[in-house]
Design a protein around this motif. Structure first.
Motif, PDB file in Angstrom:
ATOM      1  N   THR A 149      -6.563   4.005  -6.892  1.00 43.28           N
ATOM      2  CA  THR A 149      -6.326   5.199  -5.732  1.00 43.28           C
ATOM      3  C   THR A 149      -6.345   4.564  -4.453  1.00 43.28           C
ATOM      4  O   THR A 149      -6.564   2.939  -3.985  1.00 43.28           O
ATOM      5  N   MET A 150      -5.304   5.431  -3.485  1.00 44.68           N
ATOM      6  CA  MET A 150      -5.917   5.104  -2.535  1.00 44.68           C
ATOM      7  C   MET A 150      -6.836   5.522  -1.688  1.00 44.68           C
ATOM      8  O   MET A 150      -7.835   6.363  -1.769  1.00 44.68           O
ATOM      9  N   ASN A 151      -7.551   4.315  -0.418  1.00 45.03           N
ATOM     10  CA  ASN A 151      -8.743   4.769   0.310  1.00 45.03           C
ATOM     11  C   ASN A 151      -8.177   5.836   1.128  1.00 45.03           C
ATOM     12  O   ASN A 151      -7.191   5.391   2.040  1.00 45.03           O
ATOM     13  N   ARG A 152      -8.517   7.643   1.862  1.00 42.04           N
ATOM     14  CA  ARG A 152      -8.014   7.897   2.697  1.00 42.04           C
ATOM     15  C   ARG A 152      -8.770   7.759   4.365  1.00 42.04           C
ATOM     16  O   ARG A 152      -8.021   8.558   4.133  1.00 42.04           O
ATOM     17  N   ASP A 153      -9.101   6.948   3.741  1.00 41.73           N
ATOM     18  CA  ASP A 153      -9.879   6.222   5.785  1.00 41.73           C
ATOM     19  C   ASP A 153      -9.079   5.095   6.026  1.00 41.73           C
ATOM     20  O   ASP A 153      -8.038   5.038   6.932  1.00 41.73           O
ATOM     21  N   HIS A 176       0.332  -1.028  -0.394  1.00 43.14           N
ATOM     22  CA  HIS A 176       0.047  -0.168  -0.048  1.00 43.14           C
ATOM     23  C   HIS A 176       0.636   1.352  -0.560  1.00 43.14           C
ATOM     24  O   HIS A 176       0.659   2.174   0.345  1.00 43.14           O
ATOM     25  N   CYS A 177       2.374   1.158  -0.545  1.00 39.63           N
ATOM     26  CA  CYS A 177       2.697   2.472  -0.618  1.00 39.63           C
ATOM     27  C   CYS A 177       1.970   3.344  -1.633  1.00 39.63           C
ATOM     28  O   CYS A 177       2.704   4.900  -1.824  1.00 39.63           O
ATOM     29  N   GLY A 178       1.498   3.199  -2.666  1.00 36.01           N
ATOM     30  CA  GLY A 178       0.593   3.589  -3.305  1.00 36.01           C
ATOM     31  C   GLY A 178       1.283   4.227  -5.008  1.00 36.01           C
ATOM     32  O   GLY A 178       0.982   4.994  -5.378  1.00 36.01           O
ATOM     33  N   ALA A 179       3.032   4.386  -4.620  1.00 43.80           N
ATOM     34  CA  ALA A 179       3.520   3.744  -6.039  1.00 43.80           C
ATOM     35  C   ALA A 179       2.631   3.854  -7.285  1.00 43.80           C
ATOM     36  O   ALA A 179       2.572   4.305  -8.128  1.00 43.80           O
ATOM     37  N   CYS A 180       1.677   2.786  -7.287  1.00 40.40           N
ATOM     38  CA  CYS A 180       1.449   2.418  -8.314  1.00 40.40           C
ATOM     39  C   CYS A 180       0.023   3.813  -8.726  1.00 40.40           C
ATOM     40  O   CYS A 180       0.102   3.731  -9.904  1.00 40.40           O
ATOM     41  N   THR A 181      -0.394   4.023  -7.782  1.00 41.22           N
ATOM     42  CA  THR A 181      -1.639   5.330  -8.115  1.00 41.22           C
ATOM     43  C   THR A 181      -0.372   6.712  -9.235  1.00 41.22           C
ATOM     44  O   THR A 181      -1.442   7.165  -9.004  1.00 41.22           O
ATOM     45  N   SER A 182       0.368   6.526  -8.940  1.00 42.18           N
ATOM     46  CA  SER A 182       0.881   7.897  -8.618  1.00 42.18           C
ATOM     47  C   SER A 182       1.304   8.190 -10.295  1.00 42.18           C
ATOM     48  O   SER A 182       1.871   8.867 -11.190  1.00 42.18           O
ATOM     49  N   VAL A 183       1.377   6.424 -10.730  1.00 45.97           N
ATOM     50  CA  VAL A 183       1.203   6.089 -12.508  1.00 45.97           C
ATOM     51  C   VAL A 183       0.496   6.415 -13.410  1.00 45.97           C
ATOM     52  O   VAL A 183      -0.118   6.331 -14.656  1.00 45.97           O
ATOM     53  N   CYS A 184      -1.168   5.429 -12.843  1.00 44.09           N
ATOM     54  CA  CYS A 184      -1.901   5.402 -13.256  1.00 44.09           C
ATOM     55  C   CYS A 184      -2.779   6.365 -14.189  1.00 44.09           C
ATOM     56  O   CYS A 184      -3.140   7.452 -13.148  1.00 44.09           O
ATOM     57  N   PRO A 185      -2.985   6.499 -15.287  1.00 45.43           N
ATOM     58  CA  PRO A 185      -3.913   7.538 -16.039  1.00 45.43           C
ATOM     59  C   PRO A 185      -4.792   8.241 -16.116  1.00 45.43           C
ATOM     60  O   PRO A 185      -5.587   8.928 -16.514  1.00 45.43           O
ATOM     61  N   GLU A 188      -6.820   0.382  -4.171  1.00 43.07           N
ATOM     62  CA  GLU A 188      -8.181   0.603  -3.976  1.00 43.07           C
ATOM     63  C   GLU A 188      -8.392   0.472  -5.839  1.00 43.07           C
ATOM     64  O   GLU A 188      -7.418   1.062  -6.541  1.00 43.07           O
ATOM     65  N   PHE A 189      -9.120  -0.166  -6.425  1.00 46.43           N
ATOM     66  CA  PHE A 189      -8.872  -1.066  -7.925  1.00 46.43           C
ATOM     67  C   PHE A 189     -10.575  -0.543  -8.473  1.00 46.43           C
ATOM     68  O   PHE A 189     -11.329  -1.904  -8.009  1.00 46.43           O
ATOM     69  N   ASN A 190     -10.146   0.339  -9.386  1.00 46.83           N
ATOM     70  CA  ASN A 190     -11.811   0.188 -10.882  1.00 46.83           C
ATOM     71  C   ASN A 190     -11.184   0.211 -11.789  1.00 46.83           C
ATOM     72  O   ASN A 190     -11.445   0.710 -12.743  1.00 46.83           O
ATOM     73  N   MET A 191     -11.865  -1.641 -12.172  1.00 46.67           N
ATOM     74  CA  MET A 191     -11.446  -1.838 -13.219  1.00 46.67           C
ATOM     75  C   MET A 191     -12.358  -1.099 -14.531  1.00 46.67           C
ATOM     76  O   MET A 191     -11.449  -1.002 -15.399  1.00 46.67           O
ATOM     77  N   ASP A 192     -13.809  -0.679 -14.250  1.00 50.29           N
ATOM     78  CA  ASP A 192     -14.202  -0.138 -14.978  1.00 50.29           C
ATOM     79  C   ASP A 192     -13.116   1.551 -15.956  1.00 50.29           C
ATOM     80  O   ASP A 192     -13.315   1.353 -17.525  1.00 50.29           O
ATOM     81  N   LYS A 193     -12.274   1.561 -15.056  1.00 51.77           N
ATOM     82  CA  LYS A 193     -11.245   3.076 -15.625  1.00 51.77           C
ATOM     83  C   LYS A 193     -10.247   2.349 -15.989  1.00 51.77           C
ATOM     84  O   LYS A 193      -9.435   3.559 -16.583  1.00 51.77           O
ATOM     85  N   CYS A 194      -9.938   1.165 -15.725  1.00 52.53           N
ATOM     86  CA  CYS A 194      -9.114   0.923 -15.872  1.00 52.53           C
ATOM     87  C   CYS A 194      -8.340   0.533 -17.861  1.00 52.53           C
ATOM     88  O   CYS A 194      -9.498  -0.080 -18.574  1.00 52.53           O
ATOM     89  N   LEU A 195      -7.583   1.640 -18.614  1.00 51.97           N
ATOM     90  CA  LEU A 195      -7.170   1.045 -19.651  1.00 51.97           C
ATOM     91  C   LEU A 195      -5.967   0.157 -19.735  1.00 51.97           C
ATOM     92  O   LEU A 195      -6.036  -0.006 -21.310  1.00 51.97           O
ATOM     93  N   LEU A 196      -5.964  -0.682 -19.551  1.00 45.38           N
ATOM     94  CA  LEU A 196      -4.492  -1.535 -19.788  1.00 45.38           C
ATOM     95  C   LEU A 196      -3.946  -1.561 -20.336  1.00 45.38           C
ATOM     96  O   LEU A 196      -2.282  -2.042 -20.761  1.00 45.38           O
ATOM     97  N   CYS A 197      -2.879  -0.380 -19.768  1.00 39.00           N
ATOM     98  CA  CYS A 197      -1.538   0.395 -20.292  1.00 39.00           C
ATOM     99  C   CYS A 197      -0.723  -0.590 -19.416  1.00 39.00           C
ATOM    100  O   CYS A 197       0.558  -0.394 -20.254  1.00 39.00           O
TER     101      CYS A 197
END
Ligand code: SF4
Ligand code: SF4
Length: 140
Positions: A102-106, A88-97, A111-120
């Motif tokens: 995203t990181m859950n702020r609580d 849960h370091c968040g490195a992947c969230t900073s490169v996800c276009p 967290e991963f939302n497949m509908d938004k994924c562009l398969l990049c």
């Protein structure tokens, strides 16, 4: 009728890569967005599409592609996360276009939302823990 979206991977045999096969999907009242493409003359080609249309028309379009000799894979998930490895370091969230990761702020958990994924594939390469893998190794 309700429109749905599917992410599909297409593998073209070398003799089909120069044919206008994908564009024929409009004949089935489908719209498509090319997310990724690796196409070279004389080589096996790969295209990843997001298809939009009714379920019935998507099925007709995919049947058409298979009848043309294209190998079709439907991506019900686009990346595999090994949650036990994730720090849960968040490195992947900073490169996800797209905001799919995203990181859950609580909880400060990923967290991963497949509908938004562009398969990049940016997240696969960015993860220091190797906690993310492509759903299909041919696509990244
Ligand atoms: S980069 Fe890897 S370890 Fe870090 S939050 Fe993303 S999946 Fe987890
Ligand atoms: S493949 Fe790309 S869009 Fe999908 S989660 Fe990873 S970085 Fe985000």
């Amino acid at each position: 009728m309700e429109e749905t979206h599917e992410k599909v991977g297409l593998e073209f045999p070398p003799e089909k890569t120069d044919k206008p096969i994908v564009t024929n999907l409009v004949k089935f009242n489908l719209t498509f967005n090319i997310l990724k493409a690796y196409v070279s003359p004389g080589k096996t080609g790969y295209i990843i599409l997001e298809l939009a249309g009714t379920d019935a028309n998507i099925k007709k379009g995919l049947d058409y592609l298979e009848n043309e000799g294209i190998i079709v894979k439907i991506y019900t998930d686009s990346v595999i996360r090994y949650e036990e490895k994730c720090m849960h370091c968040g490195a992947c969230t900073s490169v996800c276009p797209s905001g799919a990761l995203t990181m859950n702020r609580d909880t400060w958990e990923l967290e991963f939302n497949m509908d938004k994924c562009l398969l990049c594939g940016h997240c696969v390469r960015a993860c220091p823990a190797r906690a993310i893998k492509s759903f299909d190794d041919t696509i990244f």
